[in-house]
Design a protein around this motif. Structure first.
Motif, PDB file in Angstrom:
ATOM      1  N   LEU A 152       2.087  -3.099  -2.410  1.00  0.00           N
ATOM      2  CA  LEU A 152       3.462  -3.078  -2.911  1.00  0.00           C
ATOM      3  C   LEU A 152       3.559  -3.213  -4.426  1.00  0.00           C
ATOM      4  N   PHE A 153       2.706  -4.048  -5.033  1.00  0.00           N
ATOM      5  CA  PHE A 153       2.865  -4.369  -6.445  1.00  0.00           C
ATOM      6  C   PHE A 153       1.722  -3.906  -7.338  1.00  0.00           C
TER       7      PHE A 153
ATOM      8  N   THR B 294      17.207   0.544  -4.409  1.00  0.00           N
ATOM      9  CA  THR B 294      16.278   0.368  -5.531  1.00  0.00           C
ATOM     10  C   THR B 294      14.930  -0.174  -5.056  1.00  0.00           C
ATOM     11  N   TYR B 295      14.947  -1.079  -4.071  1.00  0.00           N
ATOM     12  CA  TYR B 295      13.692  -1.606  -3.536  1.00  0.00           C
ATOM     13  C   TYR B 295      12.968  -0.557  -2.706  1.00  0.00           C
ATOM     14  N   SER B 296      13.703   0.131  -1.842  1.00  0.00           N
ATOM     15  CA  SER B 296      13.050   1.105  -0.964  1.00  0.00           C
ATOM     16  C   SER B 296      12.474   2.275  -1.763  1.00  0.00           C
ATOM     17  N   GLN B 297      13.074   2.632  -2.881  1.00  0.00           N
ATOM     18  CA  GLN B 297      12.527   3.687  -3.731  1.00  0.00           C
ATOM     19  C   GLN B 297      11.292   3.195  -4.486  1.00  0.00           C
ATOM     20  N   GLN B 298      11.308   1.937  -4.872  1.00  0.00           N
ATOM     21  CA  GLN B 298      10.195   1.376  -5.635  1.00  0.00           C
ATOM     22  C   GLN B 298       8.973   1.154  -4.749  1.00  0.00           C
ATOM     23  N   TRP B 299       9.168   0.641  -3.525  1.00  0.00           N
ATOM     24  CA  TRP B 299       8.041   0.289  -2.677  1.00  0.00           C
ATOM     25  C   TRP B 299       7.557   1.432  -1.812  1.00  0.00           C
ATOM     26  N   LYS B 300       8.414   2.378  -1.471  1.00  0.00           N
ATOM     27  CA  LYS B 300       8.043   3.549  -0.665  1.00  0.00           C
ATOM     28  C   LYS B 300       7.390   3.159   0.662  1.00  0.00           C
ATOM     29  N   VAL B 301       7.956   2.181   1.326  1.00  0.00           N
ATOM     30  CA  VAL B 301       7.501   1.771   2.653  1.00  0.00           C
ATOM     31  C   VAL B 301       8.705   1.747   3.587  1.00  0.00           C
ATOM     32  N   ASP B 302       8.447   1.969   4.860  1.00  0.00           N
ATOM     33  CA  ASP B 302       9.560   1.933   5.805  1.00  0.00           C
ATOM     34  C   ASP B 302       9.517   0.711   6.713  1.00  0.00           C
TER      35      ASP B 302
END
Length: 173
Positions: free
Chosen positions: A69-70, A134-142
């Motif tokens: 994630l980071f 903003t989080y879902s675009q940054q992390w790209k996980v479902d």
């Protein structure tokens, strides 16, 4: 008598929406995440090395979700989680997680490396909100779709859907 029983049922039905569920909160690098307590199979404290886990003759995959994630994080400035007035210690641990559809067997397990000891949290359904774009675009996980808003003694907690996490790993299917 019917009037009081209908008032009682209305009062009890309103309480059902605010029931608290238990979650296990843990830190992955810069943020705090949580899983329903039902999806935790085992928690292992880590000292110097990461063990290789096998159950029923098959290897359990171990993920460093913090790194996924980071990436690499240089800063040690992270939000603290307080439980009953005590700050949760930053001792690494390994959470062995199972999907909600695998509660009775040992298949569908995955290990998640954590940067802290796990801490129990009681959270009501109305404290959770959908994950902002903003989080879902940054992390790209479902497998993260809900979060709690920060409070005075608790930072935002991001909910991991264990079934989606496990289905995203080829070895766990």
């Amino acid at each position: 008598m019917p009037v009081t029983s209908s008032l009682r049922s209305q009062r009890l039905s309103s309480l059902d929406h605010d029931t608290a569920h238990q979650y296990v909160a843990f830190r992955l690098r810069l943020a705090w995440f949580m899983l329903p307590i039902k999806s935790i199979y085992r928690v292992l404290p880590l000292d110097k090395h990461i063990p290789q886990l096998t159950l029923s003759g098959s290897n359990v995959p171990i993920l460093d979700l913090g790194k996924i994630l980071f990436g690499k994080v240089q800063s040690a400035n992270f939000p603290r989680l307080t439980v009953n007035g005590a700050v949760v210690a930053s001792k690494p641990s390994l959470l062995v997680v199972r999907g909600q559809s695998h509660l009775t067997d040992t298949e569908g397990l995955v290990g998640i490396l954590s940067n802290s000891q796990p801490a129990l949290q009681k959270i009501t359904d109305n404290q959770m909100v959908p994950l902002p774009p903003t989080y879902s675009q940054q992390w790209k996980v479902d497998f993260i779709n809900l979060m709690t808003l920060p409070s005075q003694d608790r930072p935002s907690l991001f909910m991991i859907d264990s079934d989606r996490l496990i289905s995203s790993i080829p070895q766990c299917k």
